[in-house]
Write a protein that holds these residues in place. Structure first.
Motif, short mmCIF file in Angstrom:
data_model
loop_
_atom_site.label_atom_id
_atom_site.label_comp_id
_atom_site.label_asym_id
_atom_site.label_seq_id
_atom_site.Cartn_x
_atom_site.Cartn_y
_atom_site.Cartn_z
N ARG A 233 -0.38 -14.29 -4.63
CA ARG A 233 -1.59 -14.98 -5.09
C ARG A 233 -2.18 -14.28 -6.31
NH1 ARG A 233 -6.70 -12.78 -4.73
NH2 ARG A 233 -6.33 -12.21 -2.57
N LYS A 234 -2.20 -12.94 -6.31
CA LYS A 234 -2.73 -12.19 -7.45
C LYS A 234 -1.88 -12.39 -8.70
CE LYS A 234 -5.02 -8.52 -4.80
NZ LYS A 234 -5.04 -7.06 -4.49
N ILE A 235 -0.56 -12.48 -8.52
CA ILE A 235 0.32 -12.73 -9.67
C ILE A 235 -0.03 -14.06 -10.33
CG2 ILE A 235 2.70 -13.31 -10.30
CD1 ILE A 235 3.63 -11.16 -8.35
N ALA A 236 -0.24 -15.09 -9.53
CA ALA A 236 -0.60 -16.40 -10.07
C ALA A 236 -1.92 -16.34 -10.83
CB ALA A 236 -0.67 -17.43 -8.93
N ILE A 277 1.06 -6.99 -12.97
CA ILE A 277 1.98 -7.99 -12.44
C ILE A 277 3.29 -7.35 -12.05
CG2 ILE A 277 3.38 -10.02 -13.06
CD1 ILE A 277 1.01 -10.97 -14.75
N ILE A 278 3.78 -6.42 -12.88
CA ILE A 278 5.03 -5.72 -12.56
C ILE A 278 4.89 -4.93 -11.27
CG2 ILE A 278 6.58 -3.90 -13.36
CD1 ILE A 278 5.93 -4.83 -16.24
N ALA A 279 3.74 -4.27 -11.10
CA ALA A 279 3.51 -3.51 -9.86
C ALA A 279 3.45 -4.44 -8.65
CB ALA A 279 2.21 -2.71 -9.98
N LEU A 280 2.86 -5.63 -8.82
CA LEU A 280 2.77 -6.59 -7.71
C LEU A 280 4.15 -7.13 -7.33
CD1 LEU A 280 -0.42 -8.52 -8.86
CD2 LEU A 280 -0.23 -7.12 -6.81
N THR A 281 5.01 -7.37 -8.33
CA THR A 281 6.36 -7.83 -8.01
C THR A 281 7.13 -6.76 -7.23
OG1 THR A 281 7.21 -7.04 -10.15
CG2 THR A 281 6.48 -9.33 -10.02
N SER A 307 17.03 -15.22 -3.94
CA SER A 307 15.70 -15.58 -4.45
C SER A 307 15.03 -14.40 -5.12
CB SER A 307 14.82 -16.09 -3.29
OG SER A 307 15.39 -17.21 -2.67
N MET A 308 15.26 -13.20 -4.58
CA MET A 308 14.58 -12.01 -5.06
C MET A 308 15.28 -11.37 -6.26
SD MET A 308 13.52 -8.74 -2.71
CE MET A 308 15.24 -8.55 -2.20
N GLU A 309 16.58 -11.65 -6.43
CA GLU A 309 17.39 -10.96 -7.44
C GLU A 309 16.82 -11.05 -8.86
OE1 GLU A 309 22.06 -10.73 -8.92
OE2 GLU A 309 21.38 -12.36 -7.62
N PRO A 310 16.37 -12.25 -9.33
CA PRO A 310 15.89 -12.32 -10.72
C PRO A 310 14.60 -11.55 -10.96
CG PRO A 310 16.35 -14.50 -9.81
CD PRO A 310 16.33 -13.55 -8.67
N MET A 311 13.88 -11.20 -9.91
CA MET A 311 12.54 -10.63 -10.06
C MET A 311 12.54 -9.31 -10.84
SD MET A 311 9.69 -10.40 -7.04
CE MET A 311 10.41 -11.80 -6.23
N GLY A 312 13.52 -8.44 -10.54
CA GLY A 312 13.56 -7.15 -11.22
C GLY A 312 13.82 -7.29 -12.70
N MET A 313 14.79 -8.15 -13.09
CA MET A 313 15.11 -8.36 -14.49
C MET A 313 13.93 -9.00 -15.23
SD MET A 313 18.03 -10.82 -16.13
CE MET A 313 17.12 -12.27 -15.58
N LEU A 314 13.28 -9.97 -14.59
CA LEU A 314 12.15 -10.65 -15.22
C LEU A 314 10.96 -9.71 -15.40
CD1 LEU A 314 12.42 -14.03 -13.29
CD2 LEU A 314 12.87 -13.68 -15.72
N SER A 315 10.77 -8.78 -14.48
CA SER A 315 9.70 -7.79 -14.62
C SER A 315 9.96 -6.89 -15.82
CB SER A 315 9.59 -6.95 -13.34
OG SER A 315 9.24 -7.74 -12.24
N GLN A 316 11.21 -6.49 -16.01
CA GLN A 316 11.56 -5.68 -17.17
C GLN A 316 11.33 -6.45 -18.47
OE1 GLN A 316 15.59 -4.37 -16.61
NE2 GLN A 316 15.09 -3.03 -14.89
#
Length: 381
Positions: A233-236, A277-281, A307-316
């Protein structure tokens, strides 16, 4: 002539064997594709019904029409073999748990029962059966063992119970102390959100649209005892703020507008929000990792990992975009601004989609975890 005929026969046999092998390969592939589309529990329900139907018909025909009864028994055996295959696939998909132990035991009993059924059928047809009811008992035993496997799978894949339509009103406190007011920071973050409001236009406001969809997803659950929902919710919310600031900054630089467009007062605030946002992910990934370790269903664990795999790359990527914007702070290059905003938009959409998919996959996994091991509660409103 004999030599040519022999060669022709060998060639025909080779061609026939090749066509046969191709047919078997395609049939196995088609069956595998169908199995992926059908829940094991649904398949077991239909198989149990069909085995009972064919088994009852075989019992009724065994004395009056043995030939027809044999056809029915063959169908029972065929369905039972498919049940054994589906059970083996379910065992391969399931990690160590009580469900797996029971499934192994039932599978062993079913394999034994279908072999006894074949023996009892042959003895009855040949008139060598010592017990005239042995055939009927063997058919019943096959059906009962399939029924046990079905009950285990249906119970394991049981959906969540529906929430009550009418909740009882809270009991008023007559002389109790006044309730503590909410924390100002919490009050500020947990703004009211109307899930039925129209979504922002995905073309005109793509980041706001993606954030709205993520807020709709998180609004389905209570945040109590669920840090993943709070983080999502905080990310949104932070992406919504970032979209307002980006749009406002471009108007200031292009048109000289001085109207405040967001809660941010400077580019530094936006960069700090990217870091948040990066910390929240990372929090969401941590919660998802814990769920995947405790979930016994390998298919759901794989879905959660995907589902979770792209999250790390997108955060970078988001971190890089924030650094680029920081380097351009105080300057205005229209081409660079447009390119950076496009990168931010694509990144925000993909990151929030990954978060939304991770929340859904995590809820599916949590259903399979026993309550003692499940620390993350997905309570729907």
């Amino acid at each position: 002539n004999l030599s040519r005929l022999s060669e022709a026969v060998v060639s025909t046999q080779s061609t026939g064997d090749l066509v046969k092998q191709q047919w078997i390969t395609e049939a196995v592939r088609l069956r595998s594709d169908v199995d992926k589309c059908v829940k094991p529990s649904d398949f077991l329900v239909e198989s149990e019904r069909k085995v009972k139907e064919e088994g009852d018909a075989a019992k009724a025909l065994i004395n009056s029409n043995p030939k027809e009864a044999m056809v029915k028994v063959a169908m029972v055996q065929k369905i039972t073999n498919r049940v054994l295959e589906v059970t083996d696939a379910e065992l391969d998909n399931t990690g160590p748990c009580d469900y797996r132990v029971k499934l192994v035991d039932h599978r062993k009993n079913l394999d034994k029962a279908i072999k006894q059924c074949s023996v009892a059928t042959n003895e009855h047809i040949q008139g060598k059966a010592s017990d005239p009811k042995a055939f009927d008992k063997s058919i019943t035993e096959v059906h009962m063992n399939i029924n046990r496997i079905k009950d285990e799978m249906v119970g394991f894949y049981l959906p969540l119970p529906p929430l009550p339509e009418d909740l009882p009103p809270p009991i008023p406190e007559e002389d109790g102390p006044p309730t503590r007011p909410p924390n100002p920071s919490d009050e500020e973050e947990e703004e009211e959100f109307d899930v039925n409001a129209p979504a922002p236009d995905p073309v005109e406001a793509p980041i706001e649209h993606a954030a709205f969809k993520l807020r709709q997803e998180t609004a389905k659950y209570h945040e109590e005892d669920n840090g993943m929902i709070t983080a999502a919710r905080k990310i949104a919310q932070k992406f919504q703020q970032m979209a307002k600031y980006t749009k406002g900054r471009r108007e200031i630089l292009e048109l000289g507008s001085t109207e405040e467009k967001s809660e941010f007062s400077s580019m530094t605030d936006m960069i700090s929000t990217c870091k948040e946002i990066i910390a929240l992910t990372k929090q969401i990934q941590k919660h998802a990792d814990l769920i995947s370790k405790n979930c016994p269903d390998k298919r759901l664990v794989l879905s959660l990992a995907n589902s979770m795999e792209p999250m790390g790359m997108l955060s970078q990527q988001l971190n890089i975009i924030a650094s680029v914007k920081a380097a351009a702070c105080g300057k205005y290059d229209e081409a660079a601004e447009v390119e950076a905003d496009e990168m931010l938009t694509i990144n925000a959409q993909n990151l929030m989609k990954s978060v939304r998919d991770t929340v859904r996959a995590s809820e599916s996994c949590s259903v399979k975890i026993d309550s003692a091991s499940n620390k993350l509660k997905f309570k729907r409103k």
